[in-house]
Design a protein around this motif. Structure first.
Motif, PDB file in Angstrom:
ATOM      1  N   SER A  48       0.845  -1.181   0.000  1.00 28.00           N
ATOM      2  CA  SER A  48       0.000   0.000   0.000  1.00 28.00           C
ATOM      3  C   SER A  48       0.888   1.241   0.000  1.00 28.00           C
ATOM      4  CB  SER A  48      -0.917   0.000   1.216  1.00 28.00           C
ATOM      5  OG  SER A  48      -0.136  -0.016   2.414  1.00 28.00           O
ATOM      6  N   TRP A  49       0.308   2.404  -0.233  1.00 30.64           N
ATOM      7  CA  TRP A  49       1.128   3.609  -0.333  1.00 30.64           C
ATOM      8  C   TRP A  49       1.805   3.923   0.988  1.00 30.64           C
ATOM      9  CZ3 TRP A  49       0.728   8.195   2.364  1.00 30.64           C
ATOM     10  CH2 TRP A  49      -0.430   8.356   3.135  1.00 30.64           C
ATOM     11  N   SER A  50       1.189   3.545   2.093  1.00 27.87           N
ATOM     12  CA  SER A  50       1.765   3.832   3.412  1.00 27.87           C
ATOM     13  C   SER A  50       2.718   2.736   3.882  1.00 27.87           C
ATOM     14  CB  SER A  50       0.647   3.975   4.442  1.00 27.87           C
ATOM     15  OG  SER A  50      -0.015   2.739   4.631  1.00 27.87           O
ATOM     16  N   GLY A  51       2.682   1.574   3.208  1.00 28.12           N
ATOM     17  CA  GLY A  51       3.499   0.451   3.660  1.00 28.12           C
ATOM     18  C   GLY A  51       2.857  -0.361   4.771  1.00 28.12           C
ATOM     19  N   SER A  52       1.624  -0.025   5.118  1.00 27.09           N
ATOM     20  CA  SER A  52       0.970  -0.720   6.234  1.00 27.09           C
ATOM     21  C   SER A  52       0.432  -2.092   5.826  1.00 27.09           C
ATOM     22  CB  SER A  52      -0.176   0.132   6.781  1.00 27.09           C
ATOM     23  OG  SER A  52      -1.146   0.370   5.778  1.00 27.09           O
ATOM     24  N   THR A  53       0.210  -2.292   4.527  1.00 23.77           N
ATOM     25  CA  THR A  53      -0.256  -3.584   4.022  1.00 23.77           C
ATOM     26  C   THR A  53       0.692  -4.046   2.939  1.00 23.77           C
ATOM     27  OG1 THR A  53      -2.566  -2.994   4.447  1.00 23.77           O
ATOM     28  CG2 THR A  53      -2.153  -4.846   2.971  1.00 23.77           C
ATOM     29  N   ILE A  54       1.282  -5.221   3.133  1.00 25.99           N
ATOM     30  CA  ILE A  54       2.258  -5.772   2.181  1.00 25.99           C
ATOM     31  C   ILE A  54       1.921  -7.235   1.949  1.00 25.99           C
ATOM     32  CG2 ILE A  54       4.663  -6.415   1.836  1.00 25.99           C
ATOM     33  CD1 ILE A  54       5.489  -3.918   3.331  1.00 25.99           C
ATOM     34  N   HIS A  55       2.020  -7.639   0.692  1.00 27.10           N
ATOM     35  CA  HIS A  55       1.813  -9.037   0.321  1.00 27.10           C
ATOM     36  C   HIS A  55       3.035  -9.538  -0.442  1.00 27.10           C
ATOM     37  CE1 HIS A  55      -2.346  -8.827   1.523  1.00 27.10           C
ATOM     38  NE2 HIS A  55      -2.594  -7.847   0.672  1.00 27.10           N
ATOM     39  N   TYR A  56       3.347 -10.813  -0.238  1.00 24.78           N
ATOM     40  CA  TYR A  56       4.420 -11.462  -0.980  1.00 24.78           C
ATOM     41  C   TYR A  56       3.913 -12.782  -1.543  1.00 24.78           C
ATOM     42  CZ  TYR A  56       7.759  -8.319   1.317  1.00 24.78           C
ATOM     43  OH  TYR A  56       8.444  -7.206   1.760  1.00 24.78           O
ATOM     44  N   ALA A  57       4.441 -13.144  -2.702  1.00 21.02           N
ATOM     45  CA  ALA A  57       4.219 -14.493  -3.202  1.00 21.02           C
ATOM     46  C   ALA A  57       4.943 -15.463  -2.281  1.00 21.02           C
ATOM     47  CB  ALA A  57       4.747 -14.607  -4.624  1.00 21.02           C
ATOM     48  N   ASP A  58       4.381 -16.637  -2.123  1.00 18.78           N
ATOM     49  CA  ASP A  58       4.997 -17.632  -1.229  1.00 18.78           C
ATOM     50  C   ASP A  58       6.426 -17.961  -1.659  1.00 18.78           C
ATOM     51  OD1 ASP A  58       1.959 -19.575  -0.671  1.00 18.78           O
ATOM     52  OD2 ASP A  58       2.737 -17.775   0.318  1.00 18.78           O
ATOM     53  N   SER A  59       6.671 -17.917  -2.961  1.00 17.75           N
ATOM     54  CA  SER A  59       7.975 -18.304  -3.493  1.00 17.75           C
ATOM     55  C   SER A  59       9.090 -17.331  -3.121  1.00 17.75           C
ATOM     56  CB  SER A  59       7.902 -18.439  -5.015  1.00 17.75           C
ATOM     57  OG  SER A  59       7.484 -17.220  -5.595  1.00 17.75           O
ATOM     58  N   VAL A  60       8.738 -16.108  -2.710  1.00 16.79           N
ATOM     59  CA  VAL A  60       9.775 -15.118  -2.393  1.00 16.79           C
ATOM     60  C   VAL A  60       9.726 -14.675  -0.938  1.00 16.79           C
ATOM     61  CG1 VAL A  60       9.658 -14.289  -4.774  1.00 16.79           C
ATOM     62  CG2 VAL A  60       8.437 -13.039  -2.976  1.00 16.79           C
ATOM     63  N   LYS A  61       8.737 -15.135  -0.204  1.00 18.65           N
ATOM     64  CA  LYS A  61       8.574 -14.719   1.188  1.00 18.65           C
ATOM     65  C   LYS A  61       9.826 -15.068   1.995  1.00 18.65           C
ATOM     66  CE  LYS A  61       4.312 -15.037   2.167  1.00 18.65           C
ATOM     67  NZ  LYS A  61       2.968 -15.569   2.537  1.00 18.65           N
ATOM     68  N   GLY A  62      10.303 -14.102   2.761  1.00 18.58           N
ATOM     69  CA  GLY A  62      11.503 -14.308   3.558  1.00 18.58           C
ATOM     70  C   GLY A  62      12.790 -13.995   2.834  1.00 18.58           C
ATOM     71  N   ARG A  63      12.719 -13.823   1.509  1.00 23.32           N
ATOM     72  CA  ARG A  63      13.916 -13.513   0.715  1.00 23.32           C
ATOM     73  C   ARG A  63      13.850 -12.129   0.081  1.00 23.32           C
ATOM     74  NH1 ARG A  63      14.983 -16.329  -3.746  1.00 23.32           N
ATOM     75  NH2 ARG A  63      12.797 -16.834  -4.183  1.00 23.32           N
ATOM     76  N   PHE A  64      12.661 -11.705  -0.310  1.00 24.74           N
ATOM     77  CA  PHE A  64      12.478 -10.420  -0.984  1.00 24.74           C
ATOM     78  C   PHE A  64      11.800  -9.442  -0.028  1.00 24.74           C
ATOM     79  CE2 PHE A  64      12.192 -11.969  -5.698  1.00 24.74           C
ATOM     80  CZ  PHE A  64      13.364 -12.677  -5.517  1.00 24.74           C
TER      81      PHE A  64
ATOM     82  N   TYR B  86      -5.415  -0.260  -1.770  1.00 25.19           N
ATOM     83  CA  TYR B  86      -5.132  -1.665  -1.435  1.00 25.19           C
ATOM     84  C   TYR B  86      -4.193  -2.301  -2.450  1.00 25.19           C
ATOM     85  CZ  TYR B  86      -5.679  -6.256   0.512  1.00 25.19           C
ATOM     86  OH  TYR B  86      -5.423  -7.468   1.114  1.00 25.19           O
ATOM     87  N   PRO B  87      -3.171  -3.011  -1.982  1.00 25.49           N
ATOM     88  CA  PRO B  87      -2.210  -3.659  -2.881  1.00 25.49           C
ATOM     89  C   PRO B  87      -2.656  -5.055  -3.315  1.00 25.49           C
ATOM     90  CG  PRO B  87      -1.472  -3.919  -0.620  1.00 25.49           C
ATOM     91  CD  PRO B  87      -2.732  -3.101  -0.558  1.00 25.49           C
ATOM     92  N   TYR B  88      -3.534  -5.108  -4.299  1.00 24.46           N
ATOM     93  CA  TYR B  88      -4.001  -6.394  -4.799  1.00 24.46           C
ATOM     94  C   TYR B  88      -2.862  -7.177  -5.424  1.00 24.46           C
ATOM     95  CZ  TYR B  88      -8.773  -4.739  -4.126  1.00 24.46           C
ATOM     96  OH  TYR B  88      -9.936  -4.278  -3.576  1.00 24.46           O
ATOM     97  N   THR B  89      -3.047  -8.491  -5.503  1.00 17.81           N
ATOM     98  CA  THR B  89      -2.004  -9.347  -6.061  1.00 17.81           C
ATOM     99  C   THR B  89      -2.255  -9.726  -7.512  1.00 17.81           C
ATOM    100  OG1 THR B  89      -3.104 -11.346  -5.261  1.00 17.81           O
ATOM    101  CG2 THR B  89      -1.542 -10.297  -3.771  1.00 17.81           C
ATOM    102  N   GLY B  90      -3.428  -9.431  -8.028  1.00 14.44           N
ATOM    103  CA  GLY B  90      -3.735  -9.756  -9.416  1.00 14.44           C
ATOM    104  C   GLY B  90      -3.216  -8.706 -10.379  1.00 14.44           C
ATOM    105  N   ARG B  91      -2.595  -9.151 -11.462  1.00 11.62           N
ATOM    106  CA  ARG B  91      -1.992  -8.189 -12.391  1.00 11.62           C
ATOM    107  C   ARG B  91      -3.042  -7.322 -13.082  1.00 11.62           C
ATOM    108  NH1 ARG B  91      -1.174 -13.251 -15.075  1.00 11.62           N
ATOM    109  NH2 ARG B  91      -2.282 -13.359 -17.061  1.00 11.62           N
ATOM    110  N   ASP B  92      -4.237  -7.838 -13.220  1.00 12.08           N
ATOM    111  CA  ASP B  92      -5.290  -7.065 -13.886  1.00 12.08           C
ATOM    112  C   ASP B  92      -5.752  -5.873 -13.047  1.00 12.08           C
ATOM    113  OD1 ASP B  92      -6.916  -9.970 -15.388  1.00 12.08           O
ATOM    114  OD2 ASP B  92      -5.181  -8.781 -16.003  1.00 12.08           O
ATOM    115  N   GLU B  93      -5.368  -5.845 -11.776  1.00 14.38           N
ATOM    116  CA  GLU B  93      -5.766  -4.735 -10.912  1.00 14.38           C
ATOM    117  C   GLU B  93      -4.893  -3.501 -11.122  1.00 14.38           C
ATOM    118  OE1 GLU B  93      -8.328  -4.762  -8.972  1.00 14.38           O
ATOM    119  OE2 GLU B  93      -8.873  -6.893  -8.978  1.00 14.38           O
ATOM    120  N   TYR B  94      -3.796  -3.644 -11.848  1.00 12.78           N
ATOM    121  CA  TYR B  94      -2.829  -2.560 -11.959  1.00 12.78           C
ATOM    122  C   TYR B  94      -2.992  -1.812 -13.280  1.00 12.78           C
ATOM    123  CZ  TYR B  94      -0.853  -4.132  -7.674  1.00 12.78           C
ATOM    124  OH  TYR B  94      -0.705  -4.453  -6.338  1.00 12.78           O
TER     125      TYR B  94
END
Length: 123
Positions: free
Chosen positions: A51-67, A102-110
């Motif tokens: 999100s713009w404030s950084g209060s909500t962040i999502h990661y793909a499972d494949s990069v969680k803990g690394r990115f 809101y930082p959606y994870t679907g590419r069509d949202e962008y």
């Protein structure tokens, strides 16, 4: 909003890279932003979003803990710190922004996309 991604390159497995995405034309305040990637022969997939404030962040499972995704609203720039890189992280990385909180994870949202930067991880 125009987005310019940079920072890609060739790195050995286990190494690190930091991608940057500079925005112009409009401030990123009140825009959620994200990173996606596309490997050869595969669809563009979600990597991380904030999100713009950084209060909500999502990661793909494949990069969680690394990115780690972050942004500096004062500089109108977002980042993706990539550590412990693996060969399967090899792809073209795209930054994106959407007109909403809101930082959606679907590419069509962008709505806005950068041109992409190549990341190649050698094993």
């Amino acid at each position: 909003v125009q987005l310019q991604a940079s920072g890609g390159g060739l790195v050995q497995a286990g190494g690190s890279l930091r991608l940057s995405c500079a925005a112009s034309g409009r401030t990123l305040s009140n825009y959620a932003t994200g990173w996606f990637r596309q490997a050869p022969g595969k669809e563009r997939e979600f990597v991380a979003a904030t999100s713009w404030s950084g209060s909500t962040i999502h990661y793909a499972d494949s990069v969680k803990g690394r990115f780690t995704i972050s942004r500096d609203n004062a500089k109108n720039t977002m980042y993706l710190q990539m550590n412990s890189l693996k060969s399967e992280d090899t792809a073209v990385y795209y930054c994106a922004a959407r007109g909403g909180i809101y930082p959606y994870t679907g590419r069509d949202e962008y709505d806005y996309w950068g041109q992409g930067t190549q990341v190649t991880v050698s094993s």
